[in-house]
Design an enzyme around this catalytic site. Structure first.
Site, PDB file in Angstrom:
ATOM      1  N   SER A  48      -2.446  19.338   5.594  1.00 43.34           N
ATOM      2  CA  SER A  48      -2.839  19.858   6.917  1.00 43.34           C
ATOM      3  C   SER A  48      -3.761  21.073   6.895  1.00 43.34           C
ATOM      4  CB  SER A  48      -1.616  20.209   7.773  1.00 43.34           C
ATOM      5  OG  SER A  48      -0.819  19.069   7.980  1.00 43.34           O
ATOM      6  N   ASP A  49      -4.172  21.541   5.726  1.00 45.18           N
ATOM      7  CA  ASP A  49      -5.068  22.702   5.681  1.00 45.18           C
ATOM      8  C   ASP A  49      -6.001  22.607   4.471  1.00 45.18           C
ATOM      9  OD1 ASP A  49      -6.193  25.087   6.525  1.00 45.18           O
ATOM     10  OD2 ASP A  49      -4.674  26.342   5.557  1.00 45.18           O
ATOM     11  N   LEU A  50      -6.598  21.437   4.294  1.00 44.59           N
ATOM     12  CA  LEU A  50      -7.516  21.248   3.172  1.00 44.59           C
ATOM     13  C   LEU A  50      -8.838  21.954   3.462  1.00 44.59           C
ATOM     14  CD1 LEU A  50      -6.903  17.479   2.372  1.00 44.59           C
ATOM     15  CD2 LEU A  50      -6.020  19.467   1.138  1.00 44.59           C
TER      16      LEU A  50
END
Length: 139
Positions: free
Chosen positions: A114-116
């Site tokens: 969710s935070d690449l």
């Protein structure tokens, strides 16, 4: 940054809402379950009970994990941009292979990072890539 500026920044990150939302606990649960060469090893977790009064919290959690001796991918991109050069193809291939291995592993465990972003990929001096910051991950 002034002490007051640092206090404001700290309180924006470590406030009661952040700690009570369970994001740290969720990160601990997820990170403890992982075993992959491109994800830092989880060692331990805990709570720091004695915090300055201005922190506006009674504790804050910590996670102890493998140290990555290197830099994040954003730094690498900026460095090549300053040099006005392309990243060599062999380096790009190695980075993308390791990044996709880590992401595939997470997805095989039904976990979404969710935070690449470049900041969350660390490249060690030995060339090993690590996907970090599982704070936004969901299972």
């Amino acid at each position: 940054m002034s002490v007051n500026g640092w206090e404001r920044s700290f309180n924006n990150i470590y406030n009661k809402d952040f700690i009570n939302k369970g994001s740290v606990e969720q990160e601990i649960i997820i990170h403890k379950s992982l075993n992959h060469p491109n994800i830092p090893v989880f060692y331990n977790h805990g709570r720091i009970e004695q915090v300055p009064q201005w922190c506006k919290v009674d504790h804050f959690p910590f996670i102890e994990m493998e140290y990555v001796d290197g830099f994040n991918m954003l730094y690498l991109l900026q460095w090549y941009n300053i040099k006005k050069e392309n990243i060599p193809e062999i380096i790009v291939k190695a980075i993308l292979t390791q990044a996709s291995d880590a992401i595939y592993y997470l997805h095989s465990k039904k976990i979404i990072h969710s935070d690449l972003k470049p900041d969350n990929f660390m490249l060690s001096k030995s060339g090993e890539l690590k996907l970090v910051d599982l704070g936004s991950a969901v299972k």
